[in-house]
Design a protein around this motif. Structure first.
Motif, PDB file in Angstrom:
ATOM      1  N   GLN A 186       0.848  -1.190   0.000  1.00  0.00           N
ATOM      2  CA  GLN A 186       0.000   0.000   0.000  1.00  0.00           C
ATOM      3  C   GLN A 186       0.891   1.251   0.000  1.00  0.00           C
ATOM      4  O   GLN A 186       2.021   1.212   0.474  1.00  0.00           O
ATOM      5  CB  GLN A 186      -0.901   0.018   1.238  1.00  0.00           C
ATOM      6  CG  GLN A 186      -0.127  -0.220   2.535  1.00  0.00           C
ATOM      7  CD  GLN A 186      -1.013  -0.271   3.760  1.00  0.00           C
ATOM      8  OE1 GLN A 186      -2.201  -0.003   3.672  1.00  0.00           O
ATOM      9  NE2 GLN A 186      -0.447  -0.590   4.909  1.00  0.00           N
ATOM     10  N   SER A 188       0.342   3.744   1.767  1.00  0.00           N
ATOM     11  CA  SER A 188       0.301   4.375   3.090  1.00  0.00           C
ATOM     12  C   SER A 188       1.694   4.448   3.714  1.00  0.00           C
ATOM     13  O   SER A 188       1.931   5.245   4.633  1.00  0.00           O
ATOM     14  CB  SER A 188      -0.654   3.609   4.017  1.00  0.00           C
ATOM     15  OG  SER A 188      -1.952   3.604   3.483  1.00  0.00           O
ATOM     16  N   GLN A 191       2.967   7.925   3.843  1.00  0.00           N
ATOM     17  CA  GLN A 191       2.518   8.774   4.956  1.00  0.00           C
ATOM     18  C   GLN A 191       3.580   8.800   6.043  1.00  0.00           C
ATOM     19  O   GLN A 191       3.965   9.854   6.548  1.00  0.00           O
ATOM     20  CB  GLN A 191       1.264   8.185   5.625  1.00  0.00           C
ATOM     21  CG  GLN A 191      -0.015   8.209   4.844  1.00  0.00           C
ATOM     22  CD  GLN A 191      -1.138   7.652   5.727  1.00  0.00           C
ATOM     23  OE1 GLN A 191      -1.139   7.852   6.945  1.00  0.00           O
ATOM     24  NE2 GLN A 191      -2.088   6.975   5.109  1.00  0.00           N
ATOM     25  N   ARG A 212       0.445  -7.015  -4.520  1.00  0.00           N
ATOM     26  CA  ARG A 212      -0.228  -8.026  -3.692  1.00  0.00           C
ATOM     27  C   ARG A 212      -0.363  -9.294  -4.513  1.00  0.00           C
ATOM     28  O   ARG A 212      -0.711  -9.231  -5.688  1.00  0.00           O
ATOM     29  CB  ARG A 212      -1.628  -7.551  -3.271  1.00  0.00           C
ATOM     30  CG  ARG A 212      -1.574  -6.324  -2.366  1.00  0.00           C
ATOM     31  CD  ARG A 212      -2.953  -5.814  -1.994  1.00  0.00           C
ATOM     32  NE  ARG A 212      -2.826  -4.489  -1.401  1.00  0.00           N
ATOM     33  CZ  ARG A 212      -3.839  -3.721  -1.036  1.00  0.00           C
ATOM     34  NH1 ARG A 212      -5.082  -4.148  -1.209  1.00  0.00           N
ATOM     35  NH2 ARG A 212      -3.625  -2.529  -0.517  1.00  0.00           N
ATOM     36  N   GLN A 226      -1.777   3.118  -6.490  1.00  0.00           N
ATOM     37  CA  GLN A 226      -2.658   3.833  -5.568  1.00  0.00           C
ATOM     38  C   GLN A 226      -2.302   5.314  -5.525  1.00  0.00           C
ATOM     39  O   GLN A 226      -1.162   5.694  -5.800  1.00  0.00           O
ATOM     40  CB  GLN A 226      -2.518   3.272  -4.136  1.00  0.00           C
ATOM     41  CG  GLN A 226      -3.132   1.894  -3.960  1.00  0.00           C
ATOM     42  CD  GLN A 226      -3.093   1.450  -2.505  1.00  0.00           C
ATOM     43  OE1 GLN A 226      -2.167   1.758  -1.771  1.00  0.00           O
ATOM     44  NE2 GLN A 226      -4.123   0.713  -2.088  1.00  0.00           N
ATOM     45  N   GLU A 228      -2.277   7.990  -2.653  1.00  0.00           N
ATOM     46  CA  GLU A 228      -2.396   8.192  -1.217  1.00  0.00           C
ATOM     47  C   GLU A 228      -2.463   9.687  -0.960  1.00  0.00           C
ATOM     48  O   GLU A 228      -1.722  10.461  -1.577  1.00  0.00           O
ATOM     49  CB  GLU A 228      -1.141   7.619  -0.540  1.00  0.00           C
ATOM     50  CG  GLU A 228      -1.213   7.555   0.950  1.00  0.00           C
ATOM     51  CD  GLU A 228      -1.957   6.301   1.416  1.00  0.00           C
ATOM     52  OE1 GLU A 228      -2.187   5.403   0.595  1.00  0.00           O
ATOM     53  OE2 GLU A 228      -2.300   6.234   2.609  1.00  0.00           O
ATOM     54  N   PHE A 266      -9.551   0.461   9.276  1.00  0.00           N
ATOM     55  CA  PHE A 266      -8.132   0.338   8.930  1.00  0.00           C
ATOM     56  C   PHE A 266      -7.359   0.602  10.210  1.00  0.00           C
ATOM     57  O   PHE A 266      -7.743   1.487  10.986  1.00  0.00           O
ATOM     58  CB  PHE A 266      -7.720   1.367   7.860  1.00  0.00           C
ATOM     59  CG  PHE A 266      -8.431   1.184   6.548  1.00  0.00           C
ATOM     60  CD1 PHE A 266      -8.045   0.195   5.656  1.00  0.00           C
ATOM     61  CD2 PHE A 266      -9.500   2.012   6.213  1.00  0.00           C
ATOM     62  CE1 PHE A 266      -8.719   0.019   4.452  1.00  0.00           C
ATOM     63  CE2 PHE A 266     -10.178   1.841   5.009  1.00  0.00           C
ATOM     64  CZ  PHE A 266      -9.788   0.842   4.126  1.00  0.00           C
ATOM     65  N   PHE A 268      -4.755   2.132  10.745  1.00  0.00           N
ATOM     66  CA  PHE A 268      -4.060   3.427  10.805  1.00  0.00           C
ATOM     67  C   PHE A 268      -4.997   4.625  10.727  1.00  0.00           C
ATOM     68  O   PHE A 268      -4.537   5.768  10.692  1.00  0.00           O
ATOM     69  CB  PHE A 268      -2.994   3.506   9.709  1.00  0.00           C
ATOM     70  CG  PHE A 268      -3.398   2.828   8.424  1.00  0.00           C
ATOM     71  CD1 PHE A 268      -3.183   1.468   8.251  1.00  0.00           C
ATOM     72  CD2 PHE A 268      -4.002   3.546   7.409  1.00  0.00           C
ATOM     73  CE1 PHE A 268      -3.563   0.819   7.078  1.00  0.00           C
ATOM     74  CE2 PHE A 268      -4.384   2.912   6.240  1.00  0.00           C
ATOM     75  CZ  PHE A 268      -4.163   1.543   6.067  1.00  0.00           C
ATOM     76  N   THR A 269      -6.305   4.381  10.657  1.00  0.00           N
ATOM     77  CA  THR A 269      -7.250   5.505  10.706  1.00  0.00           C
ATOM     78  C   THR A 269      -8.372   5.185  11.688  1.00  0.00           C
ATOM     79  O   THR A 269      -8.761   4.026  11.850  1.00  0.00           O
ATOM     80  CB  THR A 269      -7.865   5.795   9.315  1.00  0.00           C
ATOM     81  OG1 THR A 269      -8.288   4.575   8.720  1.00  0.00           O
ATOM     82  CG2 THR A 269      -6.893   6.509   8.400  1.00  0.00           C
ATOM     83  N   GLY A 288     -10.108   3.549   0.459  1.00  0.00           N
ATOM     84  CA  GLY A 288     -10.384   3.733   1.873  1.00  0.00           C
ATOM     85  C   GLY A 288      -9.858   5.080   2.338  1.00  0.00           C
ATOM     86  O   GLY A 288      -9.050   5.712   1.664  1.00  0.00           O
ATOM     87  N   ALA A 289     -10.368   5.491   3.504  1.00  0.00           N
ATOM     88  CA  ALA A 289      -9.939   6.782   4.047  1.00  0.00           C
ATOM     89  C   ALA A 289     -10.264   6.831   5.532  1.00  0.00           C
ATOM     90  O   ALA A 289     -10.878   5.905   6.080  1.00  0.00           O
ATOM     91  CB  ALA A 289     -10.640   7.927   3.316  1.00  0.00           C
ATOM     92  N   ALA A 311      -6.352  10.779   5.971  1.00  0.00           N
ATOM     93  CA  ALA A 311      -5.594  10.079   4.934  1.00  0.00           C
ATOM     94  C   ALA A 311      -6.584   9.339   4.057  1.00  0.00           C
ATOM     95  O   ALA A 311      -7.678   8.980   4.507  1.00  0.00           O
ATOM     96  CB  ALA A 311      -4.615   9.099   5.557  1.00  0.00           C
ATOM     97  N   PHE A 312      -6.209   9.171   2.810  1.00  0.00           N
ATOM     98  CA  PHE A 312      -7.041   8.334   1.930  1.00  0.00           C
ATOM     99  C   PHE A 312      -6.146   7.599   0.948  1.00  0.00           C
ATOM    100  O   PHE A 312      -5.010   8.014   0.687  1.00  0.00           O
ATOM    101  CB  PHE A 312      -8.097   9.168   1.191  1.00  0.00           C
ATOM    102  CG  PHE A 312      -7.526  10.259   0.320  1.00  0.00           C
ATOM    103  CD1 PHE A 312      -7.112   9.983  -0.984  1.00  0.00           C
ATOM    104  CD2 PHE A 312      -7.417  11.565   0.799  1.00  0.00           C
ATOM    105  CE1 PHE A 312      -6.600  10.992  -1.783  1.00  0.00           C
ATOM    106  CE2 PHE A 312      -6.897  12.581  -0.001  1.00  0.00           C
ATOM    107  CZ  PHE A 312      -6.486  12.299  -1.293  1.00  0.00           C
ATOM    108  N   GLY A 313      -6.662   6.480   0.460  1.00  0.00           N
ATOM    109  CA  GLY A 313      -5.923   5.717  -0.551  1.00  0.00           C
ATOM    110  C   GLY A 313      -6.909   5.249  -1.612  1.00  0.00           C
ATOM    111  O   GLY A 313      -7.862   4.532  -1.304  1.00  0.00           O
TER     112      GLY A 313
HETATM  113  N1  PHE Z   1      -3.981   1.691   2.496  1.00  0.00           N
HETATM  114  C1  PHE Z   1      -5.378   1.330   2.405  1.00  0.00           C
HETATM  115  C2  PHE Z   1      -5.504   0.170   1.403  1.00  0.00           C
HETATM  116  O1  PHE Z   1      -4.600  -0.093   0.670  1.00  0.00           O
HETATM  117  C3  PHE Z   1      -6.223   2.483   1.956  1.00  0.00           C
HETATM  118  C4  PHE Z   1      -6.242   3.605   2.962  1.00  0.00           C
HETATM  119  C5  PHE Z   1      -5.357   4.641   2.860  1.00  0.00           C
HETATM  120  C6  PHE Z   1      -7.166   3.613   3.990  1.00  0.00           C
HETATM  121  C7  PHE Z   1      -5.354   5.682   3.763  1.00  0.00           C
HETATM  122  C8  PHE Z   1      -7.195   4.641   4.878  1.00  0.00           C
HETATM  123  C9  PHE Z   1      -6.301   5.671   4.777  1.00  0.00           C
HETATM  124  O2  PHE Z   1      -6.529  -0.477   1.354  1.00  0.00           O
END
Ligand code: PHE
Length: 343
Positions: A186, A188, A191, A212, A226, A228, A266, A268-269, A288-289, A311-313
Motif C-alpha cells: 500500500q 500508506s 505517509q 499483492r 494507488q 495516497e 483500517f 491506521f485511521t 479507503g480513508a 488520509a485516503f488511498g
Molecule cells: N492503504 C489502504 C488500502 O490499501 C487504503 C487507505 C489509505 C485507507 C489511507 C485509509 C487511509 O486499502
C-alpha cells in the motif's frame, strides 16, 4: 612498365570510366560501372595500381601524382552521375524510388493510460495545494505495517498476502528475521516517510505502484497503483476529508458525481471509511480513508493532542478504467498496442 605506358593506360581508363559513369541510365548500371573501374577486388584501377611497382624509382613520383589526379577525377565523375540519377527522374533514376509516396511516419512512444491518469490526478490534487511525495517500492515492515499500527499478528502481514523478499542481507524471505523486506502492499508507507521527515502542516499525495499476490482477473492484478493522500494540521475534520474527495471526484469524473462514505476499519485511521463514488448510474468503491489514528502520530513523534489529520488511498486503475470505460484491468498490462494506443 615504363612511365609512358603507365600514363597512357591511365588516360585511357579515365576516359572510359568517365564515359561509363556519364552514360549510366540507372543506379544498377552505374554501380556495375563503379565495380568494373574502381572495385576493390578486381577493378581496373586496382590492376594499374599493382603495376606501379615496376616503374623506375625516378619516375614513381610523377606516376603517383597522376594516379591521385585520376582517382579524384573519376570519383568526381561518379558523384556527378549519382546526383544526376538521384535528382532527376526523367533521366532514368532508380525505378523503385517513388517521390509521390507519403513519408514513413516514425513510430514514437506513447504515454501509458495509467501514467496519463496519474499525471491528471496529480494535477487536480496540486490545484488543492497537495504536493507530490515518493517512497520506495521495496519496503521494510516498519513503514508498511508497524508504524501504521498493524500489529505482528494482523492478517494483512500474512506471507500469502504479501511479496516478502529474499535479500542478500537476510538470505531468506522469512518475514520474521531482522532486516526483512517486502514489496509495499500500500502507498500508506509514504505517509510514514513524510511524517518522519517533516513537521505539520502537511498536505501531500503519493502516486505509485503497490504489490499483492492476487490471481489476475478482470479487477485484480498483482501490481497496481494507488493515490495516497495525507493532510495533517490543527483542527482537521472528517468534513475536510469529504470535501477534498468530492472536489477531486467531480474534477476527475464530472460534476454529476456523488460521494458516499461507508463505515470501515483500517488500523491506521480512526474512524475509517470506504469511499464510493456514484457516477453513470452506479456506486463504485474507489478506496479507503479516515482520520489518522493517534497511534500513527505517536509512531512518527507527532503530538496527537495538538494535531489531527486525514488520509485516503484510492485505486488509480479503477479511476482510469471507470473514466475510460475499460472493463478488464489485464488489458492495461497486456502490452497490446492496439489497446493502449486508444488512450
Ligand atoms: N492503504 C489502504 C488500502 O490499501 C487504503 C487507505 C489509505 C485507507 C489511507 C485509509 C487511509 O486499502
Amino acid at each position: 612498365m615504363s612511365l609512358q605506358d603507365f600514363l597512357s593506360t591511365l588516360d585511357g581508363l579515365e576516359e572510359e570510366a568517365s564515359a561509363a559513369f556519364e552514360t549510366a541510365c540507372d543506379a544498377d548500371t552505374l554501380e556495375a560501372a563503379r565495380v568494373r573501374f574502381l572495385g576493390q577486388k578486381s577493378g581496373a584501377l586496382r590492376d594499374v595500381q599493382k603495376r606501379m611497382g615496376s616503374i623506375d624509382k625516378a619516375d614513381r613520383k610523377t606516376a603517383g601524382m597522376r594516379l591521385n589526379q585520376f582517382k579524384s577525377n573519376v570519383q568526381e565523375a561518379l558523384e556527378n552521375a549519382k546526383t544526376r540519377l538521384g535528382g532527376d527522374d526523367s533521366t532514368g533514376a532508380d525505378p523503385t524510388f517513388d517521390p509521390s509516396l507519403p513519408g514513413r511516419r516514425p513510430s514514437i512512444g506513447h504515454i501509458h493510460p495509467v501514467t496519463q491518469t496519474m499525471t491528471h490526478l496529480m494535477e487536480i490534487m496540486g490545484r488543492m495545494g497537495f504536493e507530490a511525495a515518493e517512497g520506495p517500492e521495496v519496503e521494510d515492515p516498519w513503514h508498511n505495517f508497524v508504524a501504521l499500527n498493524i500489529p505482528e499478528d494482523h492478517p494483512a502481514r500474512d506471507p500469502l498476502d504479501n511479496f516478502y523478499l529474499a535479500t542478500a542481507a537476510t538470505g531468506t524471505n522469512d518475514r520474521n528475521v531482522e532486516g526483512s523486506q517486502l514489496l509495499r502492499s500500500q502507498t500508506s508507507t509514504v505517509q510514514i516517510r513524510v511524517m518522519e521527515d517533516k513537521q505539520p502542516p502537511i498536505r501531500v499525495i503519493s502516486l505509485g505502484r503497490v504489490y499483492r499476490p492476487d490471481a489476475p482477473d478482470a479487477t485484480h492484478f498483482p501490481m497496481f497503483h494507488q493515490m495516497e493522500g495525507l493532510l495533517v494540521d490543527k483542527n482537521v475534520t472528517m468534513a475536510n476529508l469529504k470535501t477534498v474527495l468530492r472536489v477531486f471526484a467531480t474534477n476527475y469524473l464530472g460534476d454529476d458525481v456523488e460521494i458516499r462514505f461507508r463505515p470501515s476499519f483500517f488500523p491506521f485511521t480512526e474512524p475509517s471509511v470506504e469511499v464510493d463514488f456514484f457516477w453513470n448510474g452506479s456506486w463504485v468503491e474507489f478506496g479507503g480513508a479516515g482520520m489518522v489514528d493517534p497511534a500513527v502520530f505517536e509512531a512518527v513523534g507527532y503530538d496527537p493532542e495538538v494535531y489531527s489529520g486525514f488520509a485516503f488511498g484510492l485505486g488509480v486503475e479503477r479511476l482510469c478504467m471507470r473514466r475510460h470505460g475499460i472493463t478488464d484491468i489485464r488489458d492495461l498490462y497486456s502490452g497490446d498496442l492496439r489497446f493502449l494506443q486508444q488512450f
